[in-house]
Design an enzyme around this catalytic site. Structure first.
Site, mmCIF file in Angstrom:
data_model
loop_
_atom_site.group_PDB
_atom_site.id
_atom_site.type_symbol
_atom_site.label_atom_id
_atom_site.label_comp_id
_atom_site.label_asym_id
_atom_site.label_seq_id
_atom_site.Cartn_x
_atom_site.Cartn_y
_atom_site.Cartn_z
ATOM 1 N N ASN A 9 -1.799 44.761 62.161
ATOM 2 C CA ASN A 9 -1.876 44.011 63.408
ATOM 3 C C ASN A 9 -2.602 44.888 64.430
ATOM 4 O O ASN A 9 -2.020 45.834 64.957
ATOM 5 C CB ASN A 9 -0.450 43.681 63.868
ATOM 6 C CG ASN A 9 -0.407 43.008 65.223
ATOM 7 O OD1 ASN A 9 -1.427 42.619 65.769
ATOM 8 N ND2 ASN A 9 0.800 42.874 65.770
ATOM 9 N N LYS A 11 -3.501 44.178 67.338
ATOM 10 C CA LYS A 11 -3.140 43.861 68.731
ATOM 11 C C LYS A 11 -4.418 43.817 69.578
ATOM 12 O O LYS A 11 -5.454 43.391 69.081
ATOM 13 C CB LYS A 11 -2.101 44.856 69.261
ATOM 14 C CG LYS A 11 -0.917 44.986 68.293
ATOM 15 C CD LYS A 11 0.244 45.748 68.829
ATOM 16 C CE LYS A 11 1.340 45.786 67.767
ATOM 17 N NZ LYS A 11 2.550 46.451 68.222
ATOM 18 N N HIS A 95 5.323 37.114 67.447
ATOM 19 C CA HIS A 95 5.430 38.574 67.534
ATOM 20 C C HIS A 95 6.287 38.939 68.749
ATOM 21 O O HIS A 95 6.249 38.254 69.771
ATOM 22 C CB HIS A 95 4.040 39.196 67.653
ATOM 23 C CG HIS A 95 4.088 40.687 67.537
ATOM 24 N ND1 HIS A 95 4.380 41.491 68.613
ATOM 25 C CD2 HIS A 95 3.935 41.503 66.483
ATOM 26 C CE1 HIS A 95 4.389 42.756 68.207
ATOM 27 N NE2 HIS A 95 4.124 42.788 66.925
ATOM 28 N N GLU A 97 5.961 40.995 71.018
ATOM 29 C CA GLU A 97 5.237 41.134 72.288
ATOM 30 C C GLU A 97 4.991 39.770 72.921
ATOM 31 O O GLU A 97 4.965 39.646 74.137
ATOM 32 C CB GLU A 97 3.927 41.909 72.055
ATOM 33 C CG GLU A 97 4.212 43.396 71.893
ATOM 34 C CD GLU A 97 3.315 44.112 70.906
ATOM 35 O OE1 GLU A 97 2.218 43.604 70.605
ATOM 36 O OE2 GLU A 97 3.728 45.187 70.432
ATOM 37 N N GLU A 177 10.916 42.740 62.492
ATOM 38 C CA GLU A 177 10.427 43.790 63.374
ATOM 39 C C GLU A 177 11.441 44.045 64.475
ATOM 40 O O GLU A 177 11.427 43.367 65.516
ATOM 41 C CB GLU A 177 9.092 43.382 64.000
ATOM 42 C CG GLU A 177 7.995 43.134 62.971
ATOM 43 C CD GLU A 177 6.616 43.370 63.567
ATOM 44 O OE1 GLU A 177 5.874 44.174 63.002
ATOM 45 O OE2 GLU A 177 6.303 42.781 64.609
ATOM 46 N N GLY A 183 6.167 50.424 68.126
ATOM 47 C CA GLY A 183 5.357 51.300 68.981
ATOM 48 C C GLY A 183 6.151 52.431 69.603
ATOM 49 O O GLY A 183 5.684 53.083 70.538
ATOM 50 N N SER A 223 6.800 50.959 63.690
ATOM 51 C CA SER A 223 6.517 52.374 63.455
ATOM 52 C C SER A 223 6.414 52.744 61.978
ATOM 53 O O SER A 223 6.893 53.805 61.567
ATOM 54 C CB SER A 223 7.550 53.251 64.175
ATOM 55 O OG SER A 223 7.492 53.016 65.574
#
Ligand code: PGA
Length: 266
Positions: A9, A11, A95, A97, A177, A183, A223
């Protein structure tokens, strides 16, 4: 046996030249026909050129989002059919985010991002367009600390897959996730990942039947790096990875793919 699947991904990272360079380096590092599925998910604007870049490689393409309506006055949105037309096989939906980082804030400062209902509408649109959705679920640190992980995952699976009829396990991918691992450099332990994946598979079995659930790939994301990929992928219900930061460097992404192949004994 489920065919493992590692997706990168990107991003909102890289520019076109760097994306192309990354793909050409990946091409030299990956086996000609890897025993697992591999995909990259660039920003929408790069999908057409990246489709060209991966054309004669085993790398497939995924988008990071799509809209639920098929056409109309929705300025700035991109339909599932448009995504499909670029050459995408997959689309990441829900996702964390998009659920928790992007969107207006409420009075208490919480981001009002995508809801399960929005994700389910996108998921139905993606499937009708012939895309395989990678539906992301995962608890926040606060929810984990309150022992709500399984309840949150159940709610997200039920809500994000509302109204979905599945005619084959290969038509859907789930990505677990944990929000606190994305991250942050802090990945879930293999045991934590396995417990969550097992719970998710149980929920998928209630929803679609055991046979179907046993065939659905569940990726772990948060991660993932070359040095933790093997132990995570060794877990029985971890069928690959959705990789963010480490997918931006060819050697790291290839290392994760290699780790997945080794962990699964392929
Ligand atoms: P990360 O991101 O690997 O950088 O933690 C994973 C993801 O958000 O898909």
């Amino acid at each position: 046996m489920r065919r493992p699947f590692v997706a990168g991904n990107w991003k909102m990272n890289l520019d076109l030249a760097t994306g192309r360079a990354l793909v050409s380096e990946l091409r030299t590092r990956l086996p000609a026909s890897p025993p697992i599925d591999v995909a990259i998910c660039p920003p929408h604007i790069y999908l057409f050129p990246m489709a060209k870049a991966v054309a004669d490689t085993p790398i497939r393409l995924g988008a990071q989002n799509c809209f639920h309506e098929s056409s109309g006055a929705f300025t700035g949105e991109v339909s599932a059919a448009m995504v499909k037309e670029t050459g995408c096989t997959y689309v990441i939906l829900g996702h964390s985010e998009r659920r928790h980082t992007i969107g207006p804030k409420d009075a208490s400062g919480r981001v009002q991002g995508e809801t399960d209902a929005m994700i389910a509408a996108k998921c139905r649109a993606a499937m009708s367009a012939g895309l395989v959705p990678i539906v992301c679920v995962g608890e926040t640190l606060e929810e984990r600390d309150r022992d709500q992980t399984e309840a949150v995952l159940s709610r997200q699976i039920d809500g994000s897959l509302a109204g979905i009829a599945l005619d084959g396990p290969e038509k859907l991918v789930i990505a677990y996730e944990p929000v606190w691992a994305i991250g942050t450099g802090r990945n879930a332990t293999p045991e934590q990942a396995q417990a969550a994946h097992r719970h998710l598979r149980g929920r998928l079995a209630e929803r679609f039947g055991r046979g179907m659930a046993d065939g659905i790939r569940i990726q772990y994301g948060g991660s993932v790096k070359p040095d933790n990929a093997i132990t995570l992928m060794k877990e029985a219900d971890v069928d690959g990875a959705l990789v963010g930061g480490a997918s931006l460097k060819a050697s790291d992404f290839a290392g994760i793919i290699e780790g997945c192949i080794r962990a699964k004994g392929l």
